[in-house]
Design an enzyme around this catalytic site. Sequence first.
Site: not given
Length: 312
Positions: A176-178
């Site tokens: 996941f990331c922003t």
Amino acid sequence: MTSIVVAALYKFVTLDDYVALREPLLQTLLDNGVKGTLLLAEEGINGTVSGSREGIDALFAWLRSDPRLADIEHKESYCDEQPFYRTKVKLKKEIVTLGVPGVDPNKRVGQYVEAKDWNALISDPEVLLIDTRNDYEVAIGTFEGAVDPKTRSFREFPEYIKAHYDPARHKKVAMFCTGGIRCEKASSYMLGAGFEEVFHLRGGILKYLEEVPQEQSLWRGDCFVFDNRVTVRHDLSEGEYDQCHACRNPVSVEDRQSEHYVPGISCPHCWDSLSEKTRAGARERQKQIELARQRNQPHPLGRDPRQSTLEN
């Protein structure tokens, strides 16, 4: 009701004419009073912008008039003040820089996971959960049970994977990331490295915070964002962090009580590592910012360190 709409957007799509797109895109932003930074590359578009409701709607109408961008998605949040100083469209080799030749999300990516299904996936003990963001972002918030690669930039991610994980032993990997872009590109890299079951959070942390009720959330802390709000809480309201202009690290309320915190110049994270030349430059920068603020003028210096994280 707050008046400024903040829109985070990206799309991996082949744009052979990305150089020619720059000027009309920039003009569309300027004509509609939209600020922020957009990156264009042959592999797609990425960025965060802000403006009035009408301005943001006009921008997306323009983007979606191009058949290649007709289905571009974005995530919105809101604030009371304009979070960006300038309006920029930059031409890049990559819209998020991994630096590995041949990684192409337009050809191969992992399995998208919707926000509503994310908790079930990461609660599986057989799933390796990796936060693909930079160390200073992870430090202020992440998902329960996530691994922190402790990278300073996305360019370090491939070496981290090579050094720590084996496709033969790590069968299921979730990332996941922003906003979704880094983990989508990371999933393309992972598949190319031999990992077979690779998942990534569609829309990133911001979409998760938008859609998953806080009482059901597995997110812990705030989320770093690429504008002057610095962080947002679970309800997407502005957090209490500031950001150090010298080292880009988020600065907490506790950090601001330190004798090593000087607004715009240093913080506890970087005080010991700053050269006198860097300190002098930071002092001059802060002086110009304060003078501009007193005159009610825009930010006087072209490059805001907060926006550089888009590329890293």
